[in-house]
Design an enzyme around this catalytic site. Structure first.
Site, short mmCIF file in Angstrom:
data_model
loop_
_atom_site.label_atom_id
_atom_site.label_comp_id
_atom_site.label_asym_id
_atom_site.label_seq_id
_atom_site.Cartn_x
_atom_site.Cartn_y
_atom_site.Cartn_z
N LYS A 94 0.93 -1.26 0.07
CA LYS A 94 0.02 0.00 0.02
C LYS A 94 0.93 1.16 0.06
O LYS A 94 2.02 1.15 0.56
CB LYS A 94 -0.75 -0.08 1.04
CG LYS A 94 -2.25 0.94 1.19
CD LYS A 94 -3.46 0.12 0.61
CE LYS A 94 -4.53 0.75 0.59
NZ LYS A 94 -5.73 -0.10 0.15
N GLY A 194 -24.76 2.49 4.18
CA GLY A 194 -24.12 3.09 3.35
C GLY A 194 -24.51 2.60 1.90
O GLY A 194 -24.18 1.34 1.60
N GLY A 196 -23.57 3.84 -1.26
CA GLY A 196 -22.53 4.18 -2.10
C GLY A 196 -22.28 3.45 -3.53
O GLY A 196 -23.41 2.57 -3.70
N VAL A 198 -20.79 0.78 -3.65
CA VAL A 198 -20.66 -0.85 -3.53
C VAL A 198 -22.18 -1.19 -2.96
O VAL A 198 -22.93 -1.97 -3.31
CB VAL A 198 -20.08 -1.44 -2.31
CG1 VAL A 198 -20.27 -2.99 -2.17
CG2 VAL A 198 -18.34 -1.04 -2.83
#
Ligand code: NAD
Length: 368
Positions: A94, A194, A196, A198
């Site tokens: 990352k 949520g 959004g 996804v």
């Protein structure tokens, strides 16, 4: 792990270089600085036993450098286990860029970052994350091939969210099979927190199957839109955690299963897309187990995105990415059964299986 014991404000108490890497035996940490573009970035390579370390680049206005370093260490480690459990030949990495993506980011800075990625000769492959965009990945592509998540018009794999949503749906069905004896979600009461990128596609899969879906989000306009589109009900209660539902699906932010919420949960299954849903893996994983709540490990069921991106590296098509994502159903069942037989938490079971794959590969390499 030391990170679970120390608060971010206490991280400076550890030795600054190898002390940090020993958080969880990270292989390499690269600090990137460029005075001309203002780039300050850290690339964390946690483990490359299974393959090159792949993971997104996050641009965030960190309060200080310790916070940025802690984030890259934690996130890169997470990627190792996500790829390992998903059967991908990828390691964990990352990167973080320190700064406000809305104010500080410039194409020159991103390109410079790409040059640093290139200097690692493929040990680290980058992708999009919070604060970076497909356009940034396209920009990075102009200086290195070690980048994924570029736009479809440039040969990339496109938006990963629908694939992630499909994987979450598969993981949820497997958890339902384990808990309720059937993976048919028709008539099941499911709360999606949520809606959004996804969450919306997940709601679509669930309502198509006849589930009774309740939705919650901070964005009132999206709630109206998604409710009208799929016939989901907007959750109107005061406390979503104590909602009378069969399945709770966290698809907004992490750590929603914590000391404050865990004893209020009525759901018998937790399966969602958010990363790091358990505030503390060991403590909250154990409480869920004791309460008989089946938790589908987040890093396992939200891996559709990385499976999709992997296609860009090995060159398979989107149908193959969906097939591999569908297999999240089988892996989830395998892990839930293994956890039950071994009398351990489902999070622990998933971590052990991922580690086993890495250890076996390590032995294979050593014996050559
Ligand atoms: P998104 O930003 O598109 O959607 C998140 C939604 O959550 C937004 O609508 C936002 O308004 C809502 N939200 C934020 N805080 C909330 C709160 N306190 N209560 C209710 N709603 C809240 O993000 P996304 O791409 O849909 O990803 C959802 C989650 O899944 C994130 O945690 C992300 O890290 C994780 N994830 C996403 C992918 C992917 O492919 N997009 C892959 C793996 C993991």
């Amino acid at each position: 792990m030391i990170t679970e014991v120390l608060k971010p404000s206490e991280l400076h108490k550890i030795d600054p270089v190898f002390g940090q890497m020993s958080f969880d035996n990270h292989e390499q940490i690269v600090f990137c600085n460029d005075k001309y573009t203002g780039l300050k970035a850290i690339i964390g390579i946690h483990n490359t036993v299974l393959g090159p370390a792949l993971g997104g680049t996050r641009m965030w206005n960190y309060a200080n450098e310790w916070e940025a370093l802690n984030d890259v260490l934690r996130l890169s480690r997470g990627m190792t286990f996500k790829s390992a459990i998903s059967g991908l030949n990828l390691g964990g990495g990352k990167a973080v860029i320190i700064g406000d993506s809305k104010i500080d980011k410039t194409p020159e800075m991103i390109k410079k970052f790409g040059e640093y990625v290139n200097s690692l000769s493929g040990r680290y492959i980058t992708a999009e994350d919070v604060g970076t965009t497909t356009e940034d990945m396209d920009n990075i592509k102009s200086v290195t091939n070690f980048v994924t998540g570029i736009s479809e018009s440039k040969g990339g794999s496109g938006n990963p969210s629908p694939v992630t949503a499909y994987g979450v749906y598969m993981g949820m069905k497997a958890a339902a099979k384990f808990q309720f004896g059937t993976d048919n979600l028709s008539g099941k009461k499911i709360l999606v927190q949520g809606i959004g990128h996804v969450g919306e596609t997940l709601v679509q899969h669930l309502t198509n199957e006849g589930a009774i879906v309740k939705i919650t989000d901070l964005n009132q306009m999206r709630l109206q839109e998604v409710s009208a589109k799929y016939g989901a009900t907007i959750f109107g209660g005061a406390d979503l955690y104590s909602a009378n539902v069969d399945i709770y699906s966290p698809c907004a932010l992490g750590a929603t299963i914590n000391d404050e919420t865990i004893n209020r949960l009525k759901a018998k299954v937790i399966a969602g897309a958010a990363n790091n849903q358990l505030a503390n893996d060991a403590v909250h994983g154990q409480i869920l187990k004791d309460k008989g709540i089946v938790y589908a490990p987040d890093f396992l069921i939200n891996a559709g995105g990385i499976i999709n991106v992997y296609a860009e590296i090995v060159g398979y098509d989107s149908a193959e990415a969906m097939r591999r994502t569908e297999n999240i159903y089988n892996t989830t069942l395998e892990i839930l059964n293994f956890a039950k037989e071994s009398n351990i938490t489902t999070q622990d079971a998933a971590m052990r299986l991922a580690q086993k794959r890495i250890d076996e590969r390590k032995k294979e390499i050593a014996s050559k």
